[in-house]
Design a protein around this motif. Sequence first.
Motif, PDB file in Angstrom:
ATOM      1  N   HIS A  16     -31.021   0.117  13.384  1.00 57.90           N
ATOM      2  CA  HIS A  16     -31.021  -0.631  14.647  1.00 57.90           C
ATOM      3  C   HIS A  16     -32.458  -0.855  15.118  1.00 57.90           C
ATOM      4  CE1 HIS A  16     -27.219   1.719  14.576  1.00 57.90           C
ATOM      5  NE2 HIS A  16     -26.714   0.553  14.942  1.00 57.90           N
ATOM      6  N   TYR A  17     -32.626  -1.897  15.923  1.00 57.32           N
ATOM      7  CA  TYR A  17     -33.961  -2.173  16.477  1.00 57.32           C
ATOM      8  C   TYR A  17     -34.420  -1.038  17.384  1.00 57.32           C
ATOM      9  CZ  TYR A  17     -33.882  -6.907  14.664  1.00 57.32           C
ATOM     10  OH  TYR A  17     -33.869  -7.990  13.828  1.00 57.32           O
ATOM     11  N   MET A  18     -33.508  -0.500  18.175  1.00 57.00           N
ATOM     12  CA  MET A  18     -33.928   0.568  19.095  1.00 57.00           C
ATOM     13  C   MET A  18     -34.510   1.743  18.300  1.00 57.00           C
ATOM     14  SD  MET A  18     -31.735   2.802  21.827  1.00 57.00           S
ATOM     15  CE  MET A  18     -32.504   4.045  22.856  1.00 57.00           C
ATOM     16  N   ASN A  64     -49.806  -4.918  24.753  1.00 57.28           N
ATOM     17  CA  ASN A  64     -49.891  -5.075  23.288  1.00 57.28           C
ATOM     18  C   ASN A  64     -48.994  -4.096  22.531  1.00 57.28           C
ATOM     19  OD1 ASN A  64     -51.838  -7.057  23.621  1.00 57.28           O
ATOM     20  ND2 ASN A  64     -53.537  -5.611  23.512  1.00 57.28           N
ATOM     21  N   ALA A  65     -47.754  -3.909  22.994  1.00 52.57           N
ATOM     22  CA  ALA A  65     -46.848  -2.981  22.312  1.00 52.57           C
ATOM     23  C   ALA A  65     -46.157  -3.654  21.124  1.00 52.57           C
ATOM     24  CB  ALA A  65     -45.798  -2.463  23.294  1.00 52.57           C
ATOM     25  N   GLY A  66     -46.293  -4.971  20.999  1.00 57.96           N
ATOM     26  CA  GLY A  66     -45.559  -5.714  19.962  1.00 57.96           C
ATOM     27  C   GLY A  66     -44.177  -6.056  20.488  1.00 57.96           C
ATOM     28  N   CYS A  67     -43.528  -6.955  19.771  1.00 54.52           N
ATOM     29  CA  CYS A  67     -42.234  -7.491  20.224  1.00 54.52           C
ATOM     30  C   CYS A  67     -41.175  -6.370  20.308  1.00 54.52           C
ATOM     31  CB  CYS A  67     -41.830  -8.554  19.204  1.00 54.52           C
ATOM     32  SG  CYS A  67     -40.281  -9.290  19.586  1.00 54.52           S
ATOM     33  N   GLU A  68     -40.491  -6.310  21.425  1.00 58.00           N
ATOM     34  CA  GLU A  68     -39.424  -5.308  21.600  1.00 58.00           C
ATOM     35  C   GLU A  68     -38.091  -6.056  21.660  1.00 58.00           C
ATOM     36  OE1 GLU A  68     -39.539  -1.411  24.256  1.00 58.00           O
ATOM     37  OE2 GLU A  68     -38.793  -3.099  25.427  1.00 58.00           O
ATOM     38  N   ILE A  69     -37.214  -5.748  20.710  1.00 57.78           N
ATOM     39  CA  ILE A  69     -35.961  -6.507  20.606  1.00 57.78           C
ATOM     40  C   ILE A  69     -34.782  -5.758  21.234  1.00 57.78           C
ATOM     41  CG2 ILE A  69     -34.274  -7.445  18.928  1.00 57.78           C
ATOM     42  CD1 ILE A  69     -36.766  -8.159  17.198  1.00 57.78           C
ATOM     43  N   GLY A  70     -34.692  -4.442  21.011  1.00 59.83           N
ATOM     44  CA  GLY A  70     -33.599  -3.661  21.612  1.00 59.83           C
ATOM     45  C   GLY A  70     -33.633  -3.833  23.131  1.00 59.83           C
ATOM     46  N   VAL A  71     -32.445  -3.984  23.727  1.00 59.00           N
ATOM     47  CA  VAL A  71     -32.404  -4.158  25.187  1.00 59.00           C
ATOM     48  C   VAL A  71     -32.992  -2.929  25.888  1.00 59.00           C
ATOM     49  CG1 VAL A  71     -30.807  -4.291  27.151  1.00 59.00           C
ATOM     50  CG2 VAL A  71     -30.565  -5.873  25.231  1.00 59.00           C
ATOM     51  N   PRO A  88     -26.415  -3.420  24.642  1.00 54.25           N
ATOM     52  CA  PRO A  88     -25.419  -2.683  25.433  1.00 54.25           C
ATOM     53  C   PRO A  88     -24.574  -3.625  26.304  1.00 54.25           C
ATOM     54  CG  PRO A  88     -27.648  -1.837  25.827  1.00 54.25           C
ATOM     55  CD  PRO A  88     -27.788  -3.056  24.986  1.00 54.25           C
ATOM     56  N   ARG A  89     -23.358  -3.155  26.534  1.00 55.95           N
ATOM     57  CA  ARG A  89     -22.391  -3.911  27.346  1.00 55.95           C
ATOM     58  C   ARG A  89     -23.021  -4.449  28.640  1.00 55.95           C
ATOM     59  NH1 ARG A  89     -17.563  -0.072  28.697  1.00 55.95           N
ATOM     60  NH2 ARG A  89     -18.866   0.582  30.443  1.00 55.95           N
ATOM     61  N   ASN A  90     -22.817  -5.690  28.932  1.00 53.60           N
ATOM     62  CA  ASN A  90     -23.187  -6.323  30.220  1.00 53.60           C
ATOM     63  C   ASN A  90     -24.692  -6.477  30.469  1.00 53.60           C
ATOM     64  OD1 ASN A  90     -20.452  -6.127  30.704  1.00 53.60           O
ATOM     65  ND2 ASN A  90     -20.627  -4.327  32.006  1.00 53.60           N
ATOM     66  N   LEU A  91     -25.536  -6.055  29.543  1.00 48.70           N
ATOM     67  CA  LEU A  91     -26.978  -6.097  29.834  1.00 48.70           C
ATOM     68  C   LEU A  91     -27.687  -7.203  29.050  1.00 48.70           C
ATOM     69  CD1 LEU A  91     -27.950  -2.310  29.875  1.00 48.70           C
ATOM     70  CD2 LEU A  91     -27.336  -3.775  31.797  1.00 48.70           C
ATOM     71  N   ALA A  92     -28.787  -7.698  29.613  1.00 54.30           N
ATOM     72  CA  ALA A  92     -29.626  -8.685  28.920  1.00 54.30           C
ATOM     73  C   ALA A  92     -31.028  -8.109  28.799  1.00 54.30           C
ATOM     74  CB  ALA A  92     -29.674  -9.970  29.729  1.00 54.30           C
ATOM     75  N   LYS A  93     -31.751  -8.524  27.779  1.00 55.10           N
ATOM     76  CA  LYS A  93     -33.109  -8.007  27.584  1.00 55.10           C
ATOM     77  C   LYS A  93     -34.006  -8.412  28.749  1.00 55.10           C
ATOM     78  CE  LYS A  93     -36.517  -6.051  25.402  1.00 55.10           C
ATOM     79  NZ  LYS A  93     -36.582  -4.591  25.636  1.00 55.10           N
ATOM     80  N   SER A  94     -33.824  -9.644  29.201  1.00 55.47           N
ATOM     81  CA  SER A  94     -34.693 -10.098  30.277  1.00 55.47           C
ATOM     82  C   SER A  94     -33.805 -10.650  31.402  1.00 55.47           C
ATOM     83  CB  SER A  94     -35.604 -11.169  29.697  1.00 55.47           C
ATOM     84  OG  SER A  94     -36.493 -11.613  30.660  1.00 55.47           O
TER      85      SER A  94
END
Length: 370
Positions: A7-9, A152-159, A360-366
Amino acid sequence: QKGNYDHYMQKEIHEQPESLTTTMRGRLIHGGSKVKGVLLGGLKDHLRTIRRSRRILFIGCGTSYHAGLATRALVEELSGVPVTMELASDLLDRRGPVYREDTAIFVSQSGETADTLEALEYAKSCGALCVGVTNTVGSAIARGTHCGVHINAGCEIGVASTKAYTSQIAAMTMMALALGEDTLSSCSRREAIIDDLINLPDKVREVLKLDNDMKELAKELMEEQSLLVFGRGYNYATALEGALKVKEVALMHSEGILAGEMKHGPLALVDENLPIIVVATRDATCIKQQSVIQQLQARKGRLIVMCTKGDANLMCPNGSYRFIEVPQLQDCLQPIINIVPFQLLAYHLTVLRGFNVDQPRNLAKSVTIS
Ligand code: M6R
């Protein structure tokens, strides 16, 4: 893109030694054989104004708010300017007073969060100096602020935010160091923090070795309804952020509690069934946490104690607990180390409970709509 990870996380948790290195790259100034200070290009022309502010406000949502909370005390210590914490939505709901003499610091991984962005427009209209701390070059908050720092943490994909959180704390620690650089009396403190910033990636590597232990702990806790996390001082933020991680991905009720508030309500919940994690790593509040542990023990609390490596017997002489032992750093950097076992625990709990880790259920990254 996930490489060897499921997983991305999980990938983003394990990437933290590298993301922290990138956050610091080119920003530590060498003088002779030692690193002498920090250079934040996007802030250097504004440091004098910030030092002269009447107040600094940290404004953000969720994890980004917690990152501000984790660095609040250091910014106050090194700049001498009082820092007020503001959840962006609450500042907007109250239209809280913001002055021309204030510096408002907007913390946002995406740089696009609607409430944080609206709070930025509000603070600008009040005449405050607006500083952005974001992970996204060219984002609305990066563009709309007067100056700022990219983490500068780099792209974060996991919500669930993981590596952005630790990089936010590292970047804001460097901001605190830059604010304090004109003060001779804090010189040795600043040098000690810089030394530990250099050690940070290796210490994070060390704490990531707790992965299997956290998986075992997750097996023990996977059927639970609830988990409490007690922290204080620098690690009040760890308690809030650790609980948020468990809640948002493992869909388990979890609450981060300021340990100093324990007797004002939460103590009533304590029994032999409810799992409680107490963050009690070595710092100025550690003696108080020892007393919290004793009081929880007297109520037969089911305790898991996070302490500094080698301190297990000291913290709990009766020894009947589960411990999470972590390496020690300067107190202000300890939240970066201490959050990692919580991230691992939340990850393993989620996999074991069969939920979607990265979405995760009901959540968006942004959250671009308020
Ligand atoms: O992009 P931002 O940092 O502004 O996002 C703020 C929150 O929505 C975010 O930190 C959220 O709490 C995390 N995804 C939780 O892990």
